[in-house]
Design an enzyme around this catalytic site. Structure first.
Site, PDB file in Angstrom:
ATOM      1  CD  GLU A   1      -3.121  -0.774   2.124  1.00 40.03           C
ATOM      2  OE1 GLU A   1      -4.181  -0.319   1.681  1.00 40.03           O
ATOM      3  OE2 GLU A   1      -2.913  -0.995   3.340  1.00 40.03           O
TER       4      GLU A   1
ATOM      5  CG  HIS B   1      -8.316  -0.604   4.505  1.00 38.75           C
ATOM      6  ND1 HIS B   1      -7.765  -0.212   3.317  1.00 38.75           N
ATOM      7  CD2 HIS B   1      -7.260  -0.944   5.284  1.00 38.75           C
ATOM      8  CE1 HIS B   1      -6.455  -0.323   3.366  1.00 38.75           C
ATOM      9  NE2 HIS B   1      -6.125  -0.763   4.550  1.00 38.75           N
TER      10      HIS B   1
ATOM     11  CG  HIS C   1      -2.571   3.022   5.761  1.00 38.29           C
ATOM     12  ND1 HIS C   1      -3.937   3.226   5.769  1.00 38.29           N
ATOM     13  CD2 HIS C   1      -2.398   1.693   5.550  1.00 38.29           C
ATOM     14  CE1 HIS C   1      -4.549   2.069   5.545  1.00 38.29           C
ATOM     15  NE2 HIS C   1      -3.640   1.125   5.417  1.00 38.29           N
TER      16      HIS C   1
ATOM     17  CG  HIS D   1      -5.255  -1.668   9.207  1.00 39.26           C
ATOM     18  ND1 HIS D   1      -4.451  -2.751   8.975  1.00 39.26           N
ATOM     19  CD2 HIS D   1      -5.246  -0.934   8.067  1.00 39.26           C
ATOM     20  CE1 HIS D   1      -3.968  -2.691   7.728  1.00 39.26           C
ATOM     21  NE2 HIS D   1      -4.425  -1.588   7.172  1.00 39.26           N
TER      22      HIS D   1
END
Ligand code: MN
Length: 237
Positions: free
Chosen positions: A73, A164, A92, A94
């Site tokens: 990613e 996500h 980024h 989760h």
């Protein structure tokens, strides 16, 4: 301290603060080449060392990866640096309390306390089905998806990724770490406030004022979190 060492520390802090686990990543724009960014190789953030940092072009191509594997990613990062010249760092994750806000049809992530004023303009919401249909793995695995994510972020500081996770941006690495930690805390508090019923949120003006006051003190949490993460890893604080 070098930016590279700061990025190593950021990886360790974000694990220790419960934002990253085995997954998720943090990057910083290169100081000398604004068209490049630094990001670890494909590995758990808590284990990152200086030798694991790779330089990337904004299209996600590694400059010096050698035989090291890269994150699937990585396009999240380059796409945002390209779209947002003001952004110097990207996280980024989760992080678990934020994910429910990416799937709720009723509630969106909003600032419930002064520590999360950076959420004053709300969070963008990225729906991958709008871009790539109903059968993806939900990951941002190419430049086209990265560009669509950057569009959903717009000029805000955070974007939720449905089913996500989320991505948080800032004008410095320390602020990006701060915002990622407090996005998770805010989500937890907001969930509790919604359970109690009918929360009062910060106005955009309150959020902006609180952001300016609190974020000027970013060195304080950074020093604390860095020391705590290094102790936990058995390193000298
Ligand atoms: Mn992800």
């Amino acid at each position: 301290m070098s930016l590279l060492q700061q990025l190593v520390d950021a990886n360790h802090i974000l694990f220790h603060q419960g934002v990253l686990d085995a997954f998720g990543h943090v990057s910083v724009r290169s100081e000398t080449r604004p068209d490049r960014f630094l990001l670890a190789r494909n590995m758990a953030p808590a284990l990152v060392a200086p030798d694991d940092i790779i330089e990337f072009e904004l299209d996600g191509a590694p400059v010096d990866a050698g035989d090291r594997r890269v994150y699937l990613e990585r396009f999240i990062h380059g796409s945002i640096y390209r779209a947002r010249p003001d952004v110097m760092a990207v996280v980024h994750s989760h992080s678990p309390s934020v994910v429910p806000f990416s799937v709720s049809r009723r509630n969106t992530l909003r600032p419930v306390c002064h520590m999360s004023g950076f959420l004053g303009s709300g969070a963008g919401l990225f729906e991958i089905r709008d871009v790539a249909g109903p059968a993806t793995d939900l990951l941002i695995t190419d430049d086209r998806l990265g560009r669509a994510l950057a569009d959903s972020l717009g000029e805000r500081n955070a974007v939720l990724m449905r089913g996500h996770g989320s991505t948080v941006v800032a004008p410095s690495l320390k602020l990006a770490v701060y915002r990622a930690v407090y996005a998770e805390i805010n989500a937890k508090l907001q969930t509790q406030a919604i359970a109690l019923g009918d929360p009062v949120y910060l106005t955009e003006e309150e959020a902006g004022a609180a952001e300016r006051s609190v974020e000027g003190q970013v060195e304080r949490p950074w020093a604390l979190w860095r020391s705590a993460a290094r102790r936990a890893a058995g390193l000298a604080p």
